[in-house]
Design an enzyme around this catalytic site. Structure first.
Site, PDB file in Angstrom:
ATOM      1  N   GLN A 165      -5.347  -1.994   9.104  1.00 28.78           N
ATOM      2  CA  GLN A 165      -5.122  -3.309   8.508  1.00 28.78           C
ATOM      3  C   GLN A 165      -5.749  -4.405   9.361  1.00 28.78           C
ATOM      4  O   GLN A 165      -5.585  -4.440  10.582  1.00 28.78           O
ATOM      5  CB  GLN A 165      -3.601  -3.547   8.349  1.00 28.78           C
ATOM      6  CG  GLN A 165      -3.235  -4.821   7.634  1.00 28.78           C
ATOM      7  CD  GLN A 165      -3.693  -4.847   6.175  1.00 28.78           C
ATOM      8  OE1 GLN A 165      -3.711  -3.830   5.498  1.00 28.78           O
ATOM      9  NE2 GLN A 165      -4.083  -6.009   5.700  1.00 28.78           N
ATOM     10  N   ASP A 217     -11.496   2.111   3.001  1.00 31.58           N
ATOM     11  CA  ASP A 217     -11.729   0.663   2.898  1.00 31.58           C
ATOM     12  C   ASP A 217     -13.186   0.378   2.517  1.00 31.58           C
ATOM     13  O   ASP A 217     -13.505  -0.720   2.055  1.00 31.58           O
ATOM     14  CB  ASP A 217     -11.470   0.009   4.265  1.00 31.58           C
ATOM     15  CG  ASP A 217     -10.262  -0.917   4.253  1.00 31.58           C
ATOM     16  OD1 ASP A 217      -9.916  -1.429   3.176  1.00 31.58           O
ATOM     17  OD2 ASP A 217      -9.687  -1.120   5.334  1.00 31.58           O
ATOM     18  N   LYS A 248       0.851  -1.201   0.000  1.00 33.44           N
ATOM     19  CA  LYS A 248       0.000   0.000   0.000  1.00 33.44           C
ATOM     20  C   LYS A 248       0.882   1.245   0.000  1.00 33.44           C
ATOM     21  O   LYS A 248       0.624   2.207  -0.727  1.00 33.44           O
ATOM     22  CB  LYS A 248      -0.933  -0.020   1.214  1.00 33.44           C
ATOM     23  CG  LYS A 248      -2.102  -0.975   1.026  1.00 33.44           C
ATOM     24  CD  LYS A 248      -2.820  -1.338   2.307  1.00 33.44           C
ATOM     25  CE  LYS A 248      -3.839  -2.448   2.016  1.00 33.44           C
ATOM     26  NZ  LYS A 248      -4.372  -3.109   3.192  1.00 33.44           N
TER      27      LYS A 248
HETATM   28  N1  GUN Z   1      -6.788  -7.401   5.327  1.00 33.50           N
HETATM   29  C1  GUN Z   1      -6.969  -8.157   4.219  1.00 33.50           C
HETATM   30  N2  GUN Z   1      -7.630  -7.451   3.278  1.00 33.50           N
HETATM   31  C2  GUN Z   1      -7.871  -6.239   3.804  1.00 33.50           C
HETATM   32  C3  GUN Z   1      -8.508  -5.068   3.300  1.00 33.50           C
HETATM   33  O1  GUN Z   1      -9.007  -4.993   2.173  1.00 33.50           O
HETATM   34  N3  GUN Z   1      -8.531  -3.998   4.156  1.00 33.50           N
HETATM   35  C4  GUN Z   1      -8.021  -4.057   5.400  1.00 33.50           C
HETATM   36  N4  GUN Z   1      -8.115  -2.966   6.162  1.00 33.50           N
HETATM   37  N5  GUN Z   1      -7.423  -5.123   5.896  1.00 33.50           N
HETATM   38  C5  GUN Z   1      -7.352  -6.208   5.091  1.00 33.50           C
END
Ligand code: GUN
Length: 298
Positions: free
Chosen positions: A97, A120, A53
């Site tokens: 996350q 998200d 990211k």
């Molecule tokens: N963990 C796995 N996929 C995601 C996601 O799309 N967003 C977040 N915040 N955590 C994740």
């Protein structure tokens, strides 16, 4: 027939090129899009996601800051960190996350993020908006799946899409996205889950089959009609002593067998994965565009 590969990295790169121009337009108006990521603990998969990211944000010219907290962080402490980001006018997108350590209430944390910074798309406000056909921030993985379909020439309009898996992160929002009466959607959607009797009965009727159940190689060739477009959302680590890391990634589709029946198929890795991060960047740029008074392109 061997399926054509849908290259997620290529489609993601195309969207990131588009984003560079949008980021520049924001900066020209004095707003540098800024993403804040919070990582609690040291789960290896989460570290890998968070790193990609940060790299993605840098690539398109955005600012990004990752706050790393120890696994024993108290829930109240994490909420305070989010409060700070909610209040900070320079921050446009906040992502915590997942998964979080068991001692922290996931729902409480996600609900604490301002809906206007919820890149998200997990806040109940954004989930609800999507369901009533007024989407704001859409969850990144299902939004990425839709973009992959449209940009690979497999527009879901009028097609029968069968989704295997009903998670809040993928299955349910993907169904909500694809049933919308809109371009790039307007599909007939069937959702299969652990309560479905005879899953094959449905998958064999799919024009587009999406595997998002989190079970390695669950979709086998006998479940797929020749010519189906197959999208594999699964990311499963399986032990592989021949690899330096000791594991390899496999999807929810038995790729080698299914590719002989499908018309198009996404690989794992390199299919849906690169799209998830890219759609997160899209959402963050949207949030910044709103602040900068720029009309969003999407
Ligand atoms: N963990 C796995 N996929 C995601 C996601 O799309 N967003 C977040 N915040 N955590 C994740």
């Amino acid at each position: 027939m061997t399926a054509r590969l849908i290259n997620g990295a290529e489609v993601a790169a195309q969207i990131r090129e588009e984003l560079k121009g949008r980021v520049k337009a924001c900066i020209a108006r004095g707003v540098t899009p800024m993403l804040n990521v919070v990582l609690v603990g040291e789960d290896p998969a989460s570290i890998s996601y968070v790193t990609s990211k940060a790299k993605g944000a840098e690539e398109v010219g955005m600012r990004e800051e990752t706050v790393r907290l120890p696994a024993n962080t108290a829930e109240a402490e994490l909420l305070k960190v989010i409060d700070g980001m909610n209040r900070d006018a320079k921050v446009h997108g906040i992502l915590v996350q997942l998964p979080l350590p068991a001692s922290i209430g996931e729902k409480k944390v996600l609900d604490h993020i301002l809906p206007s910074k919820d890149v998200d798309g997990f806040h109940p406000m954004n989930v609800g908006k999507l369901l009533i056909g007024e989407p704001d921030f859409m969850p990144c993985t299902p939004h990425g799946v839709q973009q992959l379909l449209v940009r690979s020439g497999n527009n879901p309009e009028g097609k029968h899409v069968v989704i295997c898996g009903r998670s809040n992160i993928v299955g349910k929002p993907l169904a909500a996205i694809l049933v919308q009466k809109k371009k790039g959607a307007n599909a007939t959607v069937t959702m299969c889950h652990t309560g479905t009797r005879d899953v094959s009965k449905y998958t064999l009727q799919a024009d587009i089959l999406v595997a998002a159940m989190g079970v390695p190689k669950a979709i086998t060739a006998d479940m797929v009609r020749p010519g189906t477009v197959v999208i594999d959302v699964g990311v499963n680590r399986i032990v592989d002593p021949s690899r330096k890391t000791g594991f390899r990634l496999v999807g929810d589709v038995d790729f080698d067998a299914v590719k002989e029946k499908a018309s198009f198929i996404t690989p794992v890795p390199g299919g849906v994965g690169p799209m998830t991060v890219t759609m997160l960047l899209v959402n963050t740029v949207r949030a910044a565009e709103r602040k900068a008074g720029v009309v969003s392109a999407d």
